[in-house]
Enzyme design. Structure first.
Site, short mmCIF file in Angstrom:
data_model
loop_
_atom_site.label_atom_id
_atom_site.label_comp_id
_atom_site.label_asym_id
_atom_site.label_seq_id
_atom_site.Cartn_x
_atom_site.Cartn_y
_atom_site.Cartn_z
CD GLU A 181 -1.03 -7.72 4.12
OE1 GLU A 181 -1.66 -7.85 2.83
OE2 GLU A 181 -0.92 -9.04 4.21
CB ALA B 150 -0.76 0.34 1.24
#
Length: 690
Positions: free
Chosen positions: A122, A60
């Site tokens: 994550e 991201a």
């Protein structure tokens, strides 16, 4: 433009060009969606996606963290790729992480260069993969491999990925060429699209056993357990329902304090080395380094320097000590070789060429930077620095590895105080990541910049610290450790304290940690500080009595615990000494619940950290957070003590301190900065932004 569209005959090509790491920001996501639509509209027979620069999509875009999401959303882009009517080939290199791997999983074929690393990290941000990673990966690799990758967040290399079924091919060609060649081969045999969602539902495993194993490693962190729940859904639900379950779990984690703490830790680690005063200051070149003292710490520092590719000369007092130092360093390098950190050739070069050990001061005359790592005694430091000042070349920097002592006083032992600073490593120095760069009153900005540049080369997380007893970390440690000692005096057992704090997320409680470090170290420091104690200070005697009985912890077989190998058990002699100390003070012991133990321990930690920031020893609250995170085992998902305080509410912490002060006004005197922030309705994070 972040995504470049081109054609090679029947093959459409999407090239990611969003340096430095092709992060999946809004423009990249939009470019992928538009590029796919264009390829299909133009009648392309296959689509190749690759990354320009050093990597495929590495995750991201951190610039979007904390901001409202903007369409197109990554799950939708992944769904579009998977539903494409033409074969989509991901040609990867570099680091394929997080959303980047989820994009690859939504492609129909995956190929990579040999040095590619792939992972779903994550959980390290308090989240789970949210664009299909928990549903697609198990269908390719099987559930066990998916659990290992997703719940740990650790990446795997291309070879492992190929063996696990994640990659279709590994080849040493340029990503664009690799992708085109593979696409042509697919077209030649008229291979169809191959969506991962169409693969069979993965076979379940013993999820109860998996949950117990993951929980043990997670130590209170929620996201690894949540990831396991999402992976289990891949084995019990149709693909679309599994995606919905994954998304619901992802959204619930977005609201947690753990996610906020981990995001703070992520950014704080990157902000700590960024000092305004060093913005335009060039560090000195360090091509050769010297170390004085080859004990455990000196040998560890030497190992870290060698692993960073720098030559080092280590100075000892005698031939016997020099031989012992070389043996320690060799053992450290042997460990690095065994763990695959270095090759056989690198190991031999470091051991036989880059490292020299001797007893002649003159050998340090060519070093650009010399680190002193001798016994923690100011008289010894004075002798060493006077000698170093005489032999070191002009322009050489002299650093002390002291844990507590006055760097300004040490600098006065030389004729070059502007070139003296503290480099406080943590043991074992070749493993622990924190490095406190201690800046004295006379330390020149160029010297400070050199310290931070060295830290970066050694792959350390550097924090600027001012001069005081213990700097940032050890000063805060002394205070919260006293809070633990006081609770034991008042009735808690050391084992209950350790259990409560391990339940909070620490790998070890303070008494087990003291045993590991050696109780004699803290004993020596208490004796050093004894002449300067404030009469109102409450100092337990039981720890000193343990040391007088030569029970120093693990190295002597007993301390607060008894040890048989790695197994530990309660030490009745320690409990007897604690009872003796209570009786001598007329203390009637009371019970402490785990909640109160954690509350007092954390209040003491926060209070002293606030003093350290208020006095400028740490420039920003995030510096104190980083020091505790990387040097003292503070649970990362709490973000650091001052982020934890923000999340709890500073008013709540201060109210507790006021209550505790009713029984001990001296120890629990509230930090002025904490009082000020509560009055102003501000947080520690507000100070990080100012």
């Amino acid at each position: 433009m972040s995504i470049h569209y081109s054609r090679d005959g029947d093959i459409a090509i999407l090239a990611a060009d969003n340096p430095p790491v092709n992060a999946l920001g809004q423009a990249v996501r939009q470019g992928l969606a538009d590029g796919l639509a264009r390829a299909v509209a133009e009648g392309a027979r296959a689509l190749v996606v690759y990354g320009e620069g050093r990597t495929w999509f590495a995750g991201a875009d951190i610039r979007e963290f904390g901001k409202p999401p903007v369409a197109p959303f990554l799950p939708d882009v992944c769904a579009q790729f998977e539903a494409a009517p033409i074969p989509v080939i991901a040609a990867m290199h570099g680091t394929v992480l997080g959303g980047g791997l989820e994009v690859a999983l939504s492609c129909h074929y995956r190929i990579a260069l040999p040095d590619t690393r792939l992972g779903l990290p994550e959980v390290t941000l308090g989240l789970i993969p949210g664009a299909g990673g928990t549903q697609r990966l198990p269908r390719l690799t099987g559930v066990d491999r998916a659990i290992a990758m997703i719940t740990s967040g650790r990446p795997i290399d291309a070879g492992e990925a190929r063996a696990a079924g994640l990659l279709d091919q590994v080849s040493a060609r340029a990503p664009r060429d690799l992708g085109l060649a593979y696409a042509r081969a697919l077209l030649a045999k008229e291979a169809p699209p191959r969506p991962v969602s169409a693969l069979p539902t993965p076979e379940p495993v013993d999820f109860e056993a998996a949950r117990a194993a993951v929980a043990k490693k997670a130590r209170g962190q929620r996201s690894p357990i949540a990831a396991l729940e999402a992976i289990e859904a891949a084995t019990t639900l149709p693909f679309a329902e599994g995606l919905a379950q994954e998304r619901a779990i992802f959204q619930s984690l977005m609201q947690t304090d753990q996610r906020k703490g981990l995001i703070h830790a992520f950014f704080a680690e990157r902000e700590a080395p960024k000092l305004p005063e060093l913005q335009n200051v060039a560090p000195r070149e360090v091509a050769a380094l010297g170390i004085v003292g080859g004990g455990t710490m000196g040998a560890g520092i030497a190992t870290a320097v060698l692993l960073a590719g720098l030559p080092v000369h280590l100075l000892e007092m005698s031939d016997e000590a020099a031989d012992a130092a070389r043996s320690r360093i060799t053992a450290n390098l042997d460990g690095a070789l065994k763990r695959g950190k270095i090759s056989d050739g690198e190991h031999q070069q470091m051991r036989d060429t880059a490292l020299t050990v001797g007893t002649d001061d003159g050998a340090l005359s060519t070093a650009d930077l010399i680190i002193e790592a001798v016994f923690e005694d100011m008289a010894v430091k004075e002798q060493v620095f006077a000698r170093l000042d005489a032999v070191a070349k002009q322009g050489a920097i002299l650093a002390t590895n002291t844990s507590y002592l006055d760097v300004d006083a040490i600098a006065r032992f030389t004729a070059r105080p502007e070139a003296v600073l503290g480099l406080h490593f943590f043991s074992p120095a070749h493993v622990m990541r924190l490095l406190e760069v201690v800046v004295g009153a006379a330390t020149a900005p160029e010297t400070v910049a050199t310290g931070f540049a060295l830290a970066k080369r050694l792959k350390k997380v550097a924090v600027r610290a001012g001069v005081c007893d213990g700097f940032i970390g050890n000063r805060i440690l002394q205070h919260y450790r006293k809070a633990a000692d006081h609770m034991v005096l008042d009735g808690a057992s050391p084992y209950a304290v350790d259990a409560a704090l391990e339940g909070f997320g620490f790998a070890m409680g303070p008494f087990a940690m003291g045993d590991l470090a050696g109780l004699d170290i803290a004993w020596a420091n208490r004796k050093r500080l004894a002449p300067h104690l404030e009469p109102r200070e409450r100092i337990p005697s039981y720890a000193d009595w343990l040391c007088e009985a030569e029970q120093f912890g693990q190295k002597s077989g007993a301390g607060f615990y008894r040890y048989e190998g790695r197994a530990r058990s309660e030490n009745p002699e320690a409990l007897a000494l604690i009872d003796k100390d209570r009786a001598a003070r007329g203390i009637t012991p009371r019970a402490f619940e785990a909640e109160e133990i954690v509350a007092r321990y954390m209040a003491a930690m926060v209070n002293e950290a606030a003093r350290v920031v208020g006095e400028g020893i740490a420039r920003r609250p995030l510096d104190a957070d980083v020091a505790l995170l990387f040097g003292y085992g503070f649970p990362r998902y709490h973000g650091g003590p001052l982020k934890y305080a923000d999340l709890q509410g500073l008013g709540t912490i201060l109210d507790r301190i006021h209550i505790y002060a009713e029984d001990d006004a001296y120890f629990w005197a509230s930090a002025p900065l904490l009082e000020q922030l509560v009055r102003d309705g501000k947080s520690f994070d507000d100070l990080n932004k100012s």
